[in-house]
Design a protein around this motif. Structure first.
Motif, PDB file in Angstrom:
ATOM      1  N   ASN A  11      -2.315   5.124   4.447  1.00 38.30           N
ATOM      2  CA  ASN A  11      -3.537   5.783   3.985  1.00 38.30           C
ATOM      3  C   ASN A  11      -4.040   5.193   2.666  1.00 38.30           C
ATOM      4  O   ASN A  11      -4.170   5.886   1.658  1.00 38.30           O
ATOM      5  CB  ASN A  11      -3.321   7.298   3.861  1.00 38.30           C
ATOM      6  CG  ASN A  11      -4.622   8.058   3.679  1.00 38.30           C
ATOM      7  OD1 ASN A  11      -5.703   7.508   3.878  1.00 38.30           O
ATOM      8  ND2 ASN A  11      -4.514   9.310   3.299  1.00 38.30           N
ATOM      9  N   SER A  12      -4.302   3.901   2.687  1.00 38.81           N
ATOM     10  CA  SER A  12      -4.808   3.066   1.585  1.00 38.81           C
ATOM     11  C   SER A  12      -3.664   2.347   0.874  1.00 38.81           C
ATOM     12  O   SER A  12      -2.944   2.925   0.059  1.00 38.81           O
ATOM     13  CB  SER A  12      -5.620   3.845   0.549  1.00 38.81           C
ATOM     14  OG  SER A  12      -6.044   2.975  -0.489  1.00 38.81           O
ATOM     15  N   VAL A  13      -3.519   1.071   1.209  1.00 43.46           N
ATOM     16  CA  VAL A  13      -2.396   0.294   0.674  1.00 43.46           C
ATOM     17  C   VAL A  13      -2.571  -0.014  -0.812  1.00 43.46           C
ATOM     18  O   VAL A  13      -1.587  -0.079  -1.557  1.00 43.46           O
ATOM     19  CB  VAL A  13      -2.187  -0.995   1.495  1.00 43.46           C
ATOM     20  CG1 VAL A  13      -3.347  -1.969   1.328  1.00 43.46           C
ATOM     21  CG2 VAL A  13      -0.869  -1.670   1.133  1.00 43.46           C
ATOM     22  N   VAL A  20       4.721   1.840  -1.332  1.00 43.41           N
ATOM     23  CA  VAL A  20       5.207   0.784  -0.443  1.00 43.41           C
ATOM     24  C   VAL A  20       6.326   0.004  -1.131  1.00 43.41           C
ATOM     25  O   VAL A  20       7.379  -0.259  -0.535  1.00 43.41           O
ATOM     26  CB  VAL A  20       4.069  -0.167  -0.030  1.00 43.41           C
ATOM     27  CG1 VAL A  20       4.611  -1.317   0.825  1.00 43.41           C
ATOM     28  CG2 VAL A  20       2.990   0.586   0.732  1.00 43.41           C
ATOM     29  N   ALA A  21       6.111  -0.344  -2.397  1.00 41.78           N
ATOM     30  CA  ALA A  21       7.134  -1.087  -3.140  1.00 41.78           C
ATOM     31  C   ALA A  21       8.423  -0.272  -3.242  1.00 41.78           C
ATOM     32  O   ALA A  21       9.525  -0.815  -3.081  1.00 41.78           O
ATOM     33  CB  ALA A  21       6.613  -1.441  -4.530  1.00 41.78           C
ATOM     34  N   GLN A  43      -8.225  -8.699  -0.416  1.00 41.53           N
ATOM     35  CA  GLN A  43      -7.840  -7.766  -1.472  1.00 41.53           C
ATOM     36  C   GLN A  43      -6.486  -7.112  -1.207  1.00 41.53           C
ATOM     37  O   GLN A  43      -6.051  -6.239  -1.957  1.00 41.53           O
ATOM     38  CB  GLN A  43      -8.918  -6.685  -1.632  1.00 41.53           C
ATOM     39  CG  GLN A  43     -10.254  -7.236  -2.090  1.00 41.53           C
ATOM     40  CD  GLN A  43     -11.318  -6.154  -2.204  1.00 41.53           C
ATOM     41  OE1 GLN A  43     -11.022  -4.985  -2.462  1.00 41.53           O
ATOM     42  NE2 GLN A  43     -12.567  -6.533  -2.006  1.00 41.53           N
ATOM     43  N   PHE A  44      -5.814  -7.547  -0.156  1.00 46.12           N
ATOM     44  CA  PHE A  44      -4.491  -6.993   0.152  1.00 46.12           C
ATOM     45  C   PHE A  44      -3.505  -7.405  -0.940  1.00 46.12           C
ATOM     46  O   PHE A  44      -3.475  -8.575  -1.344  1.00 46.12           O
ATOM     47  CB  PHE A  44      -4.023  -7.513   1.511  1.00 46.12           C
ATOM     48  CG  PHE A  44      -2.815  -6.800   2.046  1.00 46.12           C
ATOM     49  CD1 PHE A  44      -2.950  -5.630   2.762  1.00 46.12           C
ATOM     50  CD2 PHE A  44      -1.538  -7.291   1.818  1.00 46.12           C
ATOM     51  CE1 PHE A  44      -1.830  -4.958   3.252  1.00 46.12           C
ATOM     52  CE2 PHE A  44      -0.413  -6.634   2.295  1.00 46.12           C
ATOM     53  CZ  PHE A  44      -0.571  -5.458   3.029  1.00 46.12           C
ATOM     54  N   PRO A  45      -2.688  -6.467  -1.439  1.00 46.51           N
ATOM     55  CA  PRO A  45      -1.783  -6.772  -2.561  1.00 46.51           C
ATOM     56  C   PRO A  45      -0.567  -7.596  -2.144  1.00 46.51           C
ATOM     57  O   PRO A  45       0.590  -7.203  -2.361  1.00 46.51           O
ATOM     58  CB  PRO A  45      -1.391  -5.387  -3.083  1.00 46.51           C
ATOM     59  CG  PRO A  45      -1.518  -4.492  -1.903  1.00 46.51           C
ATOM     60  CD  PRO A  45      -2.670  -5.027  -1.094  1.00 46.51           C
ATOM     61  N   SER A  46      -0.808  -8.744  -1.570  1.00 49.32           N
ATOM     62  CA  SER A  46       0.275  -9.583  -1.028  1.00 49.32           C
ATOM     63  C   SER A  46       1.258 -10.017  -2.101  1.00 49.32           C
ATOM     64  O   SER A  46       2.482 -10.035  -1.876  1.00 49.32           O
ATOM     65  CB  SER A  46      -0.317 -10.817  -0.339  1.00 49.32           C
ATOM     66  OG  SER A  46      -1.137 -10.454   0.735  1.00 49.32           O
ATOM     67  N   ALA A  47       0.748 -10.393  -3.284  1.00 54.94           N
ATOM     68  CA  ALA A  47       1.630 -10.914  -4.334  1.00 54.94           C
ATOM     69  C   ALA A  47       2.683  -9.890  -4.718  1.00 54.94           C
ATOM     70  O   ALA A  47       3.852 -10.243  -4.962  1.00 54.94           O
ATOM     71  CB  ALA A  47       0.803 -11.324  -5.548  1.00 54.94           C
ATOM     72  N   ARG A  48       2.285  -8.619  -4.769  1.00 50.71           N
ATOM     73  CA  ARG A  48       3.233  -7.556  -5.137  1.00 50.71           C
ATOM     74  C   ARG A  48       4.401  -7.509  -4.152  1.00 50.71           C
ATOM     75  O   ARG A  48       5.567  -7.360  -4.551  1.00 50.71           O
ATOM     76  CB  ARG A  48       2.481  -6.209  -5.136  1.00 50.71           C
ATOM     77  CG  ARG A  48       3.352  -4.980  -5.408  1.00 50.71           C
ATOM     78  CD  ARG A  48       3.600  -4.811  -6.885  1.00 50.71           C
ATOM     79  NE  ARG A  48       4.453  -3.697  -7.203  1.00 50.71           N
ATOM     80  CZ  ARG A  48       4.032  -2.435  -7.363  1.00 50.71           C
ATOM     81  NH1 ARG A  48       2.738  -2.151  -7.242  1.00 50.71           N
ATOM     82  NH2 ARG A  48       4.883  -1.483  -7.680  1.00 50.71           N
ATOM     83  N   GLY A  53      10.314  -9.989  -1.930  1.00 51.04           N
ATOM     84  CA  GLY A  53      11.017 -10.723  -0.890  1.00 51.04           C
ATOM     85  C   GLY A  53      10.341 -10.745   0.459  1.00 51.04           C
ATOM     86  O   GLY A  53      10.877 -11.331   1.409  1.00 51.04           O
ATOM     87  N   TYR A  54       9.150 -10.136   0.549  1.00 51.78           N
ATOM     88  CA  TYR A  54       8.419 -10.101   1.825  1.00 51.78           C
ATOM     89  C   TYR A  54       7.363 -11.200   1.802  1.00 51.78           C
ATOM     90  O   TYR A  54       6.193 -10.968   1.535  1.00 51.78           O
ATOM     91  CB  TYR A  54       7.839  -8.702   2.049  1.00 51.78           C
ATOM     92  CG  TYR A  54       8.940  -7.691   2.257  1.00 51.78           C
ATOM     93  CD1 TYR A  54       9.353  -7.332   3.533  1.00 51.78           C
ATOM     94  CD2 TYR A  54       9.638  -7.158   1.172  1.00 51.78           C
ATOM     95  CE1 TYR A  54      10.407  -6.454   3.730  1.00 51.78           C
ATOM     96  CE2 TYR A  54      10.688  -6.278   1.350  1.00 51.78           C
ATOM     97  CZ  TYR A  54      11.069  -5.930   2.639  1.00 51.78           C
ATOM     98  OH  TYR A  54      12.134  -5.058   2.824  1.00 51.78           O
TER      99      TYR A  54
END
Length: 272
Positions: A11-13, A20-21, A43-48, A53-54
């Motif tokens: 419900n909103s990443v 999530v973290a 805008q997906f928080p991929s770096a986080r 490790g993902y």
């Protein structure tokens, strides 16, 4: 090879990336499938999540609505998606995991909620939901969705099929997510590939089980008016490889929570 796979409607990443973290750090699944990310891919928080490790991420999003994404510590062999009902909604992404000689395909779905009125003649959203399920049924039924590889289908399917998947079967029979026509359509999807509902293989169907609690309840634990909307299914040969299931209901009490909680399955692929 042991794989842990989780599904969670977040419900909103971006709003809940801390949650999530936290889940990734505490539960450490190998694969996490998110729904309702409400976030364009750029805008997906991929770096986080890569920092945790993902490194392998397959987002499929759009601005403000819907959206799915799969995060993995295991490399992808392939990423694909399908657009259902001729719409541009971001509701599906599939990844093929490198798991040795036998690849594993993971389908991540966010089925339309269907609005408030369970009548397709007056409610376009409900008609869309039923059409989406029919297309899922046909797609898996004709074999076009796979190449014979083992598959897992996960996500927020927005239907609680069993009487024990809702807090009150009698009171919810005419409420979208538990109506007989929705359950019938979902059963047809499941029958199209002989999918195994591994959650209910490990948690008996006689036992009440929920993965969603409305924000409208001031005290979700006290009222416990939940529904099981989040599912993990496997192709027939993979069902016996599932060795455990966990529903992290406590996540519903985390700060600024999603109204859904993570559901996790553990697979021992050496059993195949």
């Amino acid at each position: 090879m042991r794989i842990t796979l989780a599904t969670w409607n977040i419900n909103s990443v971006r709003l809940r990336q801390d949650l999530v973290a936290r889940f990734l750090e505490e539960a450490a699944p190998d694969v996490l499938c998110l729904q309702e990310t409400k976030c364009p891919d750029d805008q997906f928080p991929s770096a986080r999540f890569r920092d945790l490790g993902y490194e392998h991420i397959a987002p499929r999003g759009q601005a403000g609505y819907h959206g799915v994404a799969t995060l993995s510590r295991i490399p992808f062999r392939e990423v694909s998606h399908r657009q259902f009902c001729g719409k541009q909604d971001a509701r599906h992404v599939a990844i093929t995991l490198e798991t040795g000689a036998q690849p594993l395909v993971v389908h991540n779905f966010y089925v339309p909620a269907g609005g408030d009125e369970p009548d397709p003649d007056v409610n376009e959203k409900f008609a869309h939901k039923l059409a989406f399920l029919k297309e899922m049924r046909d797609w898996f039924g004709d074999g076009a969705a796979h190449d014979g590889h083992p598959m897992v289908l996960v996500g927020d399917l927005n239907i609680a099929p069993l009487e024990t998947d809702v807090w009150s079967h009698k009171q919810l029979l005419k409420v979208v997510s538990h109506t007989p026509v929705e359950v019938e359509h979902l059963d047809e999807v499941r029958a199209s590939h002989d999918w195994v509902d591994v959650v209910r293989e490990h948690i008996p169907p006689e036992e009440k089980l929920f993965t969603w609690w409305s924000y409208r309840s001031r005290d979700w634990q006290a009222s416990n008016r939940g529904r099981r909307l989040d599912h993990i299914w496997t192709s027939p040969g993979l069902g016996s490889a599932c060795t455990g299931i966990d529903v992290l209901s406590g996540a519903r009490s985390w700060p600024r929570p999603s109204d859904h909680v993570p559901v996790t399955a553990v697979f021992d692929l050496d059993r195949l």
